[in-house]
Scaffold this motif. Structure first.
Motif, short mmCIF file in Angstrom:
data_model
loop_
_atom_site.label_atom_id
_atom_site.label_comp_id
_atom_site.label_asym_id
_atom_site.label_seq_id
_atom_site.Cartn_x
_atom_site.Cartn_y
_atom_site.Cartn_z
N ILE A 172 0.85 -1.19 0.00
CA ILE A 172 0.00 0.00 0.00
C ILE A 172 0.89 1.25 0.00
CG2 ILE A 172 -1.72 1.34 1.29
CD1 ILE A 172 -2.91 -1.17 0.19
N PRO A 173 0.81 2.07 -1.04
CA PRO A 173 1.66 3.26 -1.08
C PRO A 173 1.07 4.43 -0.30
CG PRO A 173 0.44 3.05 -3.14
CD PRO A 173 0.04 1.88 -2.28
N ILE A 174 1.92 5.09 0.48
CA ILE A 174 1.56 6.38 1.06
C ILE A 174 2.03 7.46 0.07
CG2 ILE A 174 1.88 8.02 2.95
CD1 ILE A 174 2.47 5.69 4.81
N ILE A 175 1.07 8.18 -0.48
CA ILE A 175 1.35 9.26 -1.41
C ILE A 175 1.56 10.53 -0.60
CG2 ILE A 175 0.15 10.73 -3.09
CD1 ILE A 175 -1.05 8.08 -4.20
N GLU A 176 2.72 11.18 -0.76
CA GLU A 176 3.05 12.35 0.06
C GLU A 176 3.48 13.54 -0.80
OE1 GLU A 176 5.80 13.81 3.86
OE2 GLU A 176 6.33 11.98 2.78
N PRO A 177 2.51 14.32 -1.30
CA PRO A 177 2.85 15.57 -1.96
C PRO A 177 2.80 16.71 -0.93
CG PRO A 177 0.57 14.97 -2.43
CD PRO A 177 1.08 14.01 -1.41
N GLU A 178 3.93 16.96 -0.29
CA GLU A 178 3.98 17.94 0.81
C GLU A 178 3.85 19.36 0.30
OE1 GLU A 178 7.21 19.62 4.12
OE2 GLU A 178 7.53 17.65 3.20
N VAL A 179 2.91 20.10 0.85
CA VAL A 179 2.83 21.54 0.58
C VAL A 179 3.68 22.24 1.63
CG1 VAL A 179 1.35 23.58 0.43
CG2 VAL A 179 0.51 21.37 -0.39
N VAL A 210 -4.72 3.36 -1.67
CA VAL A 210 -3.57 4.18 -1.30
C VAL A 210 -3.83 4.82 0.06
CG1 VAL A 210 -3.01 4.70 -3.71
CG2 VAL A 210 -4.46 6.29 -2.42
N MET A 211 -2.78 5.38 0.63
CA MET A 211 -2.90 6.28 1.77
C MET A 211 -2.40 7.65 1.33
SD MET A 211 -1.62 3.68 4.82
CE MET A 211 -1.57 4.95 6.06
N LEU A 212 -2.85 8.68 2.00
CA LEU A 212 -2.43 10.04 1.68
C LEU A 212 -1.71 10.63 2.89
CD1 LEU A 212 -5.71 11.41 0.04
CD2 LEU A 212 -3.71 10.47 -1.14
N LYS A 213 -0.53 11.21 2.67
CA LYS A 213 0.19 11.93 3.72
C LYS A 213 0.32 13.38 3.27
CE LYS A 213 4.28 12.00 6.67
NZ LYS A 213 5.37 11.21 7.27
N LEU A 214 -0.35 14.27 4.00
CA LEU A 214 -0.52 15.64 3.54
C LEU A 214 -0.16 16.64 4.63
CD1 LEU A 214 -4.02 14.95 1.94
CD2 LEU A 214 -1.84 15.08 0.72
N VAL A 236 -3.22 10.81 6.55
CA VAL A 236 -2.31 11.13 7.64
C VAL A 236 -1.65 12.48 7.38
CG1 VAL A 236 -1.94 8.67 8.06
CG2 VAL A 236 -0.27 9.93 6.71
N ALA A 237 -1.17 13.09 8.45
CA ALA A 237 -0.61 14.44 8.37
C ALA A 237 0.88 14.42 8.68
CB ALA A 237 -1.33 15.35 9.36
N LYS A 253 -7.95 19.94 14.79
CA LYS A 253 -9.10 20.59 14.15
C LYS A 253 -9.54 19.87 12.87
CE LYS A 253 -7.67 25.22 15.69
NZ LYS A 253 -7.16 26.53 15.22
N ASN A 254 -8.69 18.96 12.38
CA ASN A 254 -8.96 18.33 11.09
C ASN A 254 -9.47 16.90 11.27
OD1 ASN A 254 -7.88 20.02 8.56
ND2 ASN A 254 -6.66 20.54 10.37
N HIS A 255 -10.72 16.70 10.91
CA HIS A 255 -11.39 15.42 11.11
C HIS A 255 -10.94 14.41 10.06
CE1 HIS A 255 -13.84 18.39 13.21
NE2 HIS A 255 -14.24 17.39 13.99
N GLY A 256 -10.87 13.15 10.47
CA GLY A 256 -10.49 12.08 9.55
C GLY A 256 -9.01 12.07 9.22
N MET A 257 -8.19 12.78 10.00
CA MET A 257 -6.76 12.90 9.73
C MET A 257 -5.99 12.55 11.01
SD MET A 257 -4.90 16.31 8.14
CE MET A 257 -4.07 16.06 6.56
N ILE A 258 -5.03 11.63 10.89
CA ILE A 258 -4.17 11.28 12.01
C ILE A 258 -2.74 11.72 11.71
CG2 ILE A 258 -5.66 9.33 12.62
CD1 ILE A 258 -3.44 7.46 11.49
N ALA A 259 -1.90 11.73 12.72
CA ALA A 259 -0.52 12.19 12.54
C ALA A 259 0.35 11.13 11.89
CB ALA A 259 0.08 12.59 13.89
#
Length: 297
Positions: A172-179, A210-214, A236-237, A253-259
């Motif tokens: 499972i890929p964690i996709i991480e396009p960091e802003v 996939v997973m998202l890391k944002l 994930v954040a 403050k951000n729902h549905g998002m873990i660290a």
């Protein structure tokens, strides 16, 4: 099967992901922050030995279990190493922690306001080895500096292209396009990113997740809709340079998002600490990040 248990844990369990994946370029900084200056070692072999010892100290600490830390992202050399005489992925899963591995090889020079990933040589070989070691997924990072439509579209396209290759290995890929938190129009970049991610997620085949890391968004709950997307295992954040208290305040403050924090997890840990001091500091950090990941305002 372990894979199914890992998938269920990453989809549903309360907790957060620890990022212990600083690689070649960022390793000296990680050691310096830990209290080991560059003058304390000679060459890469000694440097990586010291950073592996630091990571093992973290992974073997009493608070570092699947109760709150549901996953850990590893540097490739850490994945290949041992903790308490066992392969690191095996050791982590026995503690109830799902192992991931960082696969990217760093960033290209900035173009169109973004930094794409460099080509990942021998990716198939690494993925096959990771799967054999019992690793569940991967992580790969690229960086968005400006609210550039063309640049962000290129970043997301590259992330999903590599994700498809990773998925073919059953990982499972964690996709991480960091802003970047220093972006002059961070909210604008995040709005473009959200639209591009949605387009690619909706186009994924039904058997690819996939997973998202944002980066924690400036506009609260920007990415909340992705938490319920059929193809997204978890959102994930990254801490992105925010100090832990600030990162946790924003995350809560951000729902549905873990660290999935790196620096914000280990900032207070020092080589000179006694084991009792080290374990207490790490336990405090884990509790704080867990709270922000599970209790939302």
């Amino acid at each position: 099967m372990a894979e199914n248990k890992m998938l269920a844990q990453m989809s549903e369990k309360s907790g957060f992901i620890a990022a212990l994946d600083q690689s070649g370029g960022s390793t000296p900084g990680a050691l310096r922050a830990y209290g080991i200056p560059a003058s304390a070692y000679n060459g890469d072999a000694e440097m990586f030995k010291l950073v592996h010892e630091m990571r093992v100290r973290i992974m073997t600490a009493p608070a570092f279990t699947g109760d709150k830390v549901i996953g850990t992202i590893l540097f490739e050399k850490t994945m290949d190493g041992e903790a308490e005489g066992k392969p690191v992925p095996t050791f982590l899963w026995e503690r109830g922690i799902v192992p991931f591995v960082k696969v990217d090889k760093g960033l290209e020079a900035e173009k169109d306001g973004v930094q794409l990933m460099k080509p990942i040589s021998d990716l198939d070989t690494l993925l096959a080895r990771a799967a054999k070691l019992g690793v569940f997924g991967t992580k790969m990072r690229s960086v968005i500096n400006l609210a550039s439509q063309d640049g962000i579209a290129a970043i997301v396209a590259q992330q999903f292209e590599v994700a498809a290759q990773i998925g073919r290995h059953g990982l499972i890929p964690i996709i991480e396009p960091e802003v970047s938190i220093k972006s002059p129009d961070k909210a604008g970049a995040e709005a473009i990113l959200k639209a591009e991610l949605a387009k690619h997620l909706d186009a994924l085949p039904h058997d690819r997740n996939v997973m998202l890391k944002l980066t924690i968004p400036d506009v609260t709950d920007t990415y909340a809709p992705f938490a319920g997307h059929d193809r997204v295992v978890r959102v994930v954040a990254l801490s992105g340079g925010y100090k832990r208290d600030d990162a946790c305040r924003r995350l809560a403050k951000n729902h549905g998002m873990i660290a999935s924090f790196s620096r914000a997890l280990v900032d207070d840990l020092k080589y000179s600490m006694s084991d009792a001091e080290f374990n207490a500091a790490l336990g405090h950090a884990i509790a704080e990040i867990y709270q922000a990941s599970t209790v939302k305002h």
